[in-house]
Design an enzyme around this catalytic site. Structure first.
Site, PDB file in Angstrom:
ATOM      1  N   THR A 195      -1.220  -6.541 -16.926  1.00 40.44           N
ATOM      2  CA  THR A 195      -0.772  -7.885 -16.502  1.00 40.44           C
ATOM      3  C   THR A 195      -1.271  -8.970 -17.453  1.00 40.44           C
ATOM      4  OG1 THR A 195      -2.656  -8.168 -14.962  1.00 40.44           O
ATOM      5  CG2 THR A 195      -0.630  -7.195 -14.070  1.00 40.44           C
ATOM      6  N   VAL A 243      -1.085 -15.426 -15.478  1.00 42.47           N
ATOM      7  CA  VAL A 243      -0.885 -13.981 -15.483  1.00 42.47           C
ATOM      8  C   VAL A 243      -0.180 -13.672 -14.173  1.00 42.47           C
ATOM      9  CG1 VAL A 243      -1.972 -11.727 -15.590  1.00 42.47           C
ATOM     10  CG2 VAL A 243      -3.021 -13.664 -16.782  1.00 42.47           C
ATOM     11  N   ILE A 244       1.125 -13.476 -14.246  1.00 40.13           N
ATOM     12  CA  ILE A 244       1.881 -13.297 -12.992  1.00 40.13           C
ATOM     13  C   ILE A 244       1.841 -11.811 -12.619  1.00 40.13           C
ATOM     14  CG2 ILE A 244       4.018 -13.855 -11.789  1.00 40.13           C
ATOM     15  CD1 ILE A 244       4.669 -15.898 -13.889  1.00 40.13           C
ATOM     16  N   HIS A 245       0.622 -11.417 -12.180  1.00 38.06           N
ATOM     17  CA  HIS A 245       0.301  -9.999 -11.998  1.00 38.06           C
ATOM     18  C   HIS A 245       1.387  -9.226 -11.232  1.00 38.06           C
ATOM     19  CE1 HIS A 245      -3.981 -10.853 -13.038  1.00 38.06           C
ATOM     20  NE2 HIS A 245      -3.819 -11.917 -12.292  1.00 38.06           N
ATOM     21  N   ASP A 246       1.652  -9.673 -10.006  1.00 43.84           N
ATOM     22  CA  ASP A 246       2.476  -8.855  -9.099  1.00 43.84           C
ATOM     23  C   ASP A 246       3.913  -8.711  -9.585  1.00 43.84           C
ATOM     24  OD1 ASP A 246       0.833 -10.141  -6.102  1.00 43.84           O
ATOM     25  OD2 ASP A 246       0.216  -8.666  -7.596  1.00 43.84           O
TER      26      ASP A 246
END
Ligand code: RIB
Ligand code: CA
Length: 318
Positions: A195, A243-246
């Site tokens: 991510t 950080v657009i993890h999902d």
């Protein structure tokens, strides 16, 4: 073509919101359920946000089934409201939901939908794994009904800096649940190493702001406010909302070119020791144990950013 049934277990959550929006924009997915769990913020907020997001993104056929409020063993003593803002979605106030959740809890709905789709269900988990572990405890034959299980969690380094440089938040909140899940299901793990490699730069946030501002609907309005919050609440504020993890976990399943996975043996440290919550990855194959987990190792960051912008355009042009 028949749509792919998906369930998103999550703790919405700013990046969870992007994940839901991205999945909803995918023509091949049918989001059959969203199952909120404690995590970024207490369950009272993740539940409310899940109900609101269902209506914001007009997911008429999606069930909302409430999951756990507490981890299996550990007390729930930390939330990420600093990262996700008041209420868990950047302080954004969505209209109150008009529809109620399912009567049944998350784990029952996950199992019933998995059996109904008879092995075609793709299960995403982008929050702590309490609901998934509970479903596996109650329904030991659940794995045979799951086509693919993709998580945002773990990775080769951590982000729960208050206690550990090795634990990632979702795993750390409920390491007991994570340990059991990794032992029972084959996991596609989109961890922090992936991510962060897909972090969105300010210029790309600015383009997403421009695109969403051009949309004249509630979806674009929400994405515009979410993007503004994410941009402002990023590294310079000591958070990692750029950080657009999902969303990367969803993107990795939508387009196999976004993330390259490699299979390793992975276990979760659930003892109350210094690295509690770490996904211990046997990168060198020294454990002698069979690889059990697909670990996201390489990311096409420009492609991911393009998918995020395309998602914004999808809603703006609705
Ligand atoms: O560590 C990042 C993960 O923790 C994301 O899923 C975020 O939403 C939080 O749940
Ligand atoms: Ca999440």
């Amino acid at each position: 073509m028949n749509k792919i049934p998906v369930i998103i277990d999550c703790d919405p959550g700013v990046d969870d919101s992007y994940a839901i929006a991205l999945a909803k924009s995918h023509p091949n997915y049918e989001i059959v359920a969203i199952t909120p769990v404690e995590g970024n913020v207490p369950a009272v907020f993740t539940r409310h946000n899940a109900l609101c997001l269902r209506e914001t993104f007009e997911m008429e056929h999606t069930k909302i089934a409430y999951g756990a409020t507490e981890p299996l063993v550990r007390p729930y003593f930390r939330d990420a409201s600093g990262t996700h803002g008041e209420g868990g979605i950047g302080g954004i106030k969505l209209p109150d939901p008009t529809r109620a959740p399912e009567e049944k809890p998350a784990w029952d709905v996950i199992y019933e939908e998995a059996v109904k789709y008879n092995g075609e269900l793709v299960l995403f988990a982008v929050g702590p794994l309490t609901n998934i572990a509970t479903a596996l405890r109650k329904y030991p034959d659940l794995p045979k009904y799951i086509k693919r299980f993709v998580i945002m969690g773990g990775g080769t380094f951590g982000n729960v800096t208050a206690t550990s440089e090795t634990a990632e938040f979702n795993i750390w909140v409920d390491p007991t649940a994570a340990k059991e899940v990794f032992e029972k299901l084959e996991v596609y793990m989109v961890g922090l190493n992936a991510t962060h490699a897909a972090a969105v730069e300010v210029k790309d946030f600015d383009e997403m702001l421009e695109i969403t501002a051009s949309g004249k609907n509630k979806q674009s309005d929400y994405l515009n406010k979410l993007t503004k919050f994410s941009k402002e609440n990023s590294f310079e504020r000591g958070q990692d909302n750029n950080v657009i993890h999902d969303a990367l976990a969803i993107a990795a399943d939508m387009n196999e070119d976004v993330v390259k996975f490699e299979k390793f043996y992975v276990y979760v440290e659930d003892r109350e020791v210094e690295n509690v919550g770490e996904t211990v990855i046997d990168l060198k194959g020294e454990s002698g144990k069979a690889p059990n987990c697909w670990v996201a190792m390489k990311v096409d960051q420009p492609l991911f950013v393009k998918m995020m912008k395309d998602m914004c355009k999808y809603y703006a042009e609705m």
